[in-house]
Write an enzyme that holds these catalytic residues in place. Structure first.
Site, PDB file in Angstrom:
ATOM      1  N   THR A 175      66.445 -16.857 -28.845  1.00 57.17           N
ATOM      2  CA  THR A 175      66.145 -18.092 -28.111  1.00 57.17           C
ATOM      3  C   THR A 175      66.214 -19.271 -29.077  1.00 57.17           C
ATOM      4  OG1 THR A 175      64.802 -16.957 -26.475  1.00 57.17           O
ATOM      5  CG2 THR A 175      64.374 -19.299 -26.756  1.00 57.17           C
ATOM      6  N   ARG A 184      60.592 -26.011 -19.293  1.00 59.55           N
ATOM      7  CA  ARG A 184      59.348 -26.045 -20.075  1.00 59.55           C
ATOM      8  C   ARG A 184      59.523 -26.696 -21.445  1.00 59.55           C
ATOM      9  NH1 ARG A 184      55.846 -22.112 -17.832  1.00 59.55           N
ATOM     10  NH2 ARG A 184      54.983 -21.185 -19.704  1.00 59.55           N
ATOM     11  N   THR A 191      59.684 -13.321 -20.541  1.00 62.60           N
ATOM     12  CA  THR A 191      58.543 -14.240 -20.406  1.00 62.60           C
ATOM     13  C   THR A 191      57.352 -13.662 -21.170  1.00 62.60           C
ATOM     14  OG1 THR A 191      57.991 -13.192 -18.291  1.00 62.60           O
ATOM     15  CG2 THR A 191      59.221 -15.258 -18.184  1.00 62.60           C
ATOM     16  N   ALA A 192      56.618 -14.559 -21.812  1.00 63.60           N
ATOM     17  CA  ALA A 192      55.548 -14.155 -22.719  1.00 63.60           C
ATOM     18  C   ALA A 192      54.277 -13.763 -21.962  1.00 63.60           C
ATOM     19  CB  ALA A 192      55.240 -15.307 -23.677  1.00 63.60           C
ATOM     20  N   LYS A 194      70.267 -17.656 -26.293  1.00 64.05           N
ATOM     21  CA  LYS A 194      69.621 -18.129 -25.060  1.00 64.05           C
ATOM     22  C   LYS A 194      69.123 -19.558 -25.251  1.00 64.05           C
ATOM     23  CE  LYS A 194      65.643 -16.869 -22.101  1.00 64.05           C
ATOM     24  NZ  LYS A 194      64.712 -17.976 -22.258  1.00 64.05           N
ATOM     25  N   SER A 213      60.106 -10.427 -24.250  1.00 67.22           N
ATOM     26  CA  SER A 213      59.829 -11.484 -25.216  1.00 67.22           C
ATOM     27  C   SER A 213      59.194 -10.951 -26.505  1.00 67.22           C
ATOM     28  CB  SER A 213      58.875 -12.493 -24.566  1.00 67.22           C
ATOM     29  OG  SER A 213      58.390 -13.416 -25.506  1.00 67.22           O
ATOM     30  N   HIS A 258      64.887 -23.187 -20.435  1.00 65.65           N
ATOM     31  CA  HIS A 258      63.590 -22.535 -20.592  1.00 65.65           C
ATOM     32  C   HIS A 258      62.715 -22.755 -19.341  1.00 65.65           C
ATOM     33  CE1 HIS A 258      61.513 -20.688 -24.198  1.00 65.65           C
ATOM     34  NE2 HIS A 258      60.529 -20.657 -23.317  1.00 65.65           N
ATOM     35  N   ARG A 291      60.069 -17.024 -13.357  1.00 65.72           N
ATOM     36  CA  ARG A 291      58.797 -17.115 -12.622  1.00 65.72           C
ATOM     37  C   ARG A 291      58.678 -16.135 -11.465  1.00 65.72           C
ATOM     38  NH1 ARG A 291      60.026 -22.162 -14.276  1.00 65.72           N
ATOM     39  NH2 ARG A 291      58.476 -23.312 -15.490  1.00 65.72           N
ATOM     40  N   TYR A 339      62.083 -14.538 -30.991  1.00 66.13           N
ATOM     41  CA  TYR A 339      61.717 -15.850 -31.508  1.00 66.13           C
ATOM     42  C   TYR A 339      61.788 -15.723 -33.016  1.00 66.13           C
ATOM     43  CZ  TYR A 339      59.966 -18.141 -27.261  1.00 66.13           C
ATOM     44  OH  TYR A 339      59.857 -18.754 -26.039  1.00 66.13           O
ATOM     45  N   GLY A 361      67.147 -20.345 -14.348  1.00 66.54           N
ATOM     46  CA  GLY A 361      66.435 -21.589 -14.030  1.00 66.54           C
ATOM     47  C   GLY A 361      66.593 -21.905 -12.546  1.00 66.54           C
TER      48      GLY A 361
HETATM   49  C1  LIG Z   1      55.462 -18.339 -18.125  1.00 63.96           C
HETATM   50  C2  LIG Z   1      56.791 -18.342 -18.826  1.00 63.96           C
HETATM   51  C3  LIG Z   1      56.891 -17.794 -20.096  1.00 63.96           C
HETATM   52  C4  LIG Z   1      58.135 -17.783 -20.756  1.00 63.96           C
HETATM   53  N1  LIG Z   1      58.232 -17.180 -21.992  1.00 63.96           N
HETATM   54  C5  LIG Z   1      59.442 -17.116 -22.595  1.00 63.96           C
HETATM   55  C6  LIG Z   1      59.578 -16.426 -23.828  1.00 63.96           C
HETATM   56  O1  LIG Z   1      58.632 -15.871 -24.371  1.00 63.96           O
HETATM   57  N2  LIG Z   1      60.801 -16.414 -24.409  1.00 63.96           N
HETATM   58  C7  LIG Z   1      61.899 -17.024 -23.845  1.00 63.96           C
HETATM   59  O2  LIG Z   1      62.983 -16.981 -24.405  1.00 63.96           O
HETATM   60  N3  LIG Z   1      61.803 -17.662 -22.649  1.00 63.96           N
HETATM   61  C8  LIG Z   1      60.603 -17.713 -22.011  1.00 63.96           C
HETATM   62  N4  LIG Z   1      60.496 -18.334 -20.799  1.00 63.96           N
HETATM   63  C9  LIG Z   1      61.715 -18.885 -20.144  1.00 63.96           C
HETATM   64  C10 LIG Z   1      62.381 -17.818 -19.248  1.00 63.96           C
HETATM   65  O3  LIG Z   1      62.989 -16.821 -20.025  1.00 63.96           O
HETATM   66  C11 LIG Z   1      63.450 -18.424 -18.327  1.00 63.96           C
HETATM   67  O4  LIG Z   1      64.323 -19.200 -19.100  1.00 63.96           O
HETATM   68  C12 LIG Z   1      62.911 -19.284 -17.190  1.00 63.96           C
HETATM   69  O5  LIG Z   1      61.684 -18.796 -16.705  1.00 63.96           O
HETATM   70  C13 LIG Z   1      63.931 -19.311 -16.059  1.00 63.96           C
HETATM   71  O6  LIG Z   1      63.546 -20.218 -15.060  1.00 63.96           O
HETATM   72  P1  LIG Z   1      62.779 -19.792 -13.713  1.00 63.96           P
HETATM   73  O7  LIG Z   1      61.358 -19.540 -14.103  1.00 63.96           O
HETATM   74  O8  LIG Z   1      62.953 -20.991 -12.850  1.00 63.96           O
HETATM   75  O9  LIG Z   1      63.456 -18.562 -13.143  1.00 63.96           O
HETATM   76  C14 LIG Z   1      59.266 -18.366 -20.130  1.00 63.96           C
HETATM   77  C15 LIG Z   1      59.143 -18.913 -18.849  1.00 63.96           C
HETATM   78  C16 LIG Z   1      57.932 -18.911 -18.187  1.00 63.96           C
HETATM   79  C17 LIG Z   1      57.845 -19.489 -16.797  1.00 63.96           C
END
Ligand SMILES: Cc1cc2nc3c(=O)[nH]c(=O)nc-3n(C[C@H](O)[C@H](O)[C@H](O)COP(=O)(O)O)c2cc1C
Length: 370
Positions: free
Chosen positions: A167, A266, A89-90, A239, A117, A263, A318, A141, A295
């Site tokens: 990703t 999102r 997560t970023a 991913k 990330s 994702h 999260r 990315y 997820g």
């Molecule tokens: C705040 C946030 C930032 C994220 N940033 C990235 C990222 O930089 N790269 C990426 O591949 N996935 C990113 N994701 C997706 C997560 O890797 C993951 O797929 C997702 O959070 C899983 O679902 P969950 O939050 O319900 O556990 C992000 C998700 C969130 C909530």
């Protein structure tokens, strides 16, 4: 509604997984909370990720002589203490000053895999130094200029990351209403620790008028994985697949593992829940490659359901950020401990000794819809 700008709680005071989200919501301001929580559009997919788990029950076996459980597994050849991992997560430094380095230290202590990330706040080298033991994978990315991707891959390899996670679900950024409303403008300059080098500074995703741009070239095709493979000897994980077709293409182009993911709801609203997409991906490539899912995984029982449907590992996004918001490194450590204990407890209650014993026979249908 309690104020979110209040003092951070002591992470050790976190007694249950069920309290984590609410406690975290009180620890950060509205803009950061909107960034963490938001999904795309009307957040149908975000909700679906959770609802999918409710369609299953676990059929526990009694008196099965389980004296102790072994919740660990092996992910791409590395033994981990738990089958769950920290999803990438970023901008973790926007959530707590401990940032990715804090998450890395907590994951190292828990003996779990963590992915980091491209859009980290801390540099990938500093994150690696914070997690000298156990598996850590670098999430890439793709950059518009492949040379910049290659330099990131080289830095990850030189720092001891043991896989490159590409990703693929982000050709453009999803329309994240809640995040945009709450005001954490990702178009503003943000510290991007890993994603840049002097020649090609990484950029946060941009919102330009009604066009969303990310560093990745939106016109990339599966061939780009071949270029990634040429750039490294590290295993490649893809991913963000949700269909059998894409899972097969990922494997044909050299992926050693695929992550079934939308994702965290999102990107494309109305994409299927990750758990619902898992069986078709397992059926398509599960014999040839490792399949993970992420997820909506919140409880130990969710981990059981996902593994029983054929996932080898499951990612949490999260909840790690909630824990980070709550108490930085110590918060993440406490969260990973609680999830691990709960998963082991659920295994014992289901009458199974290890993750390997989880298969479809564990599952029953969920309660009839009301
Ligand atoms: C705040 C946030 C930032 C994220 N940033 C990235 C990222 O930089 N790269 C990426 O591949 N996935 C990113 N994701 C997706 C997560 O890797 C993951 O797929 C997702 O959070 C899983 O679902 P969950 O939050 O319900 O556990 C992000 C998700 C969130 C909530």
């Amino acid at each position: 509604m309690p104020s979110r700008a209040g003092a951070r709680r002591r992470p050790t005071a976190l007694r249950t997984l069920g309290d984590l989200e609410l406690e975290a919501s009180r620890s950060v301001d509205d803009a950061v909370w909107g960034y963490i929580q938001g999904g795309a559009g009307e957040e149908e997919t975000l909700r679906a990720n959770r609802e999918a788990f409710r369609r299953w029950t676990i059929r526990p076996r009694m008196l099965s002589g389980v004296r102790s459980v072994d919740p660990g597994t092996i992910l791409l050849g590395t033994r981990v203490r738990m089958p769950f991992f920290v999803s990438p997560t970023a901008y973790q430094g926007r959530i707590h000053p401990d940032g990715e380095c804090g998450t890395a230290r907590a994951a190292a202590r828990a003996g779990v895999l963590a992915m980091f990330s491209t859009l980290s706040t801390d540099p990938l080298e500093a994150i690696a130094a914070s997690k000298p033991s156990g598996a850590r994978w670098f999430q890439l990315y793709l950059q518009r200029d492949f040379g910049a991707s290659r330099r990131l891959i080289a830095r990850a390899g030189a720092s001891g990351y043991s896989a490159i996670v590409v990703t693929v679900d982000t050709p453009v950024l999803g329309p994240r209403d809640r995040q945009m409303r709450s005001g954490l403008a990702l178009s503003a300059p943000l510290p991007v620790g890993s994603g840049g080098d002097a020649r090609s500074p990484a950029r946060a995703p941009e919102v330009r008028g009604d066009r969303y741009e990310l560093p990745p070239p939106a016109d990339a095709t599966w061939d780009v994985l071949d270029r990634v493979r040429e750039a490294t000897d590290l295993p490649i994980v893809v991913k963000g697949v949700l269909t059998a077709e894409d899972a097969r293409l990922a494997v044909e182009h050299g992926a050693r593992a695929v992550v079934v993911s939308n994702h965290g709801g999102r990107q494309l609203d109305r994409a299927p829940a990750s758990l619902d997409a898992l069986p078709e991906v397992v059926a398509a490539v599960g014999r040839r490659t490792e399949v993970y899912v992420e997820g909506g995984i919140r409880r130990g029982s969710d981990v059981i359901v996902a593994l029983a449907l054929g996932a080898r590992g499951v990612g949490v996004g999260r909840p790690v950020l909630w824990a980070l918001a709550l108490g930085g490194e110590l918060g993440v450590a406490r969260y990973l401990e609680l999830l691990g204990t709960e998963f082991a407890t659920c295994l014992a209650l289901a009458g199974r000794r290890s993750a390997r014993e989880l298969d479809r026979a564990v599952l029953g249908p969920g309660p009839p819809a009301r």
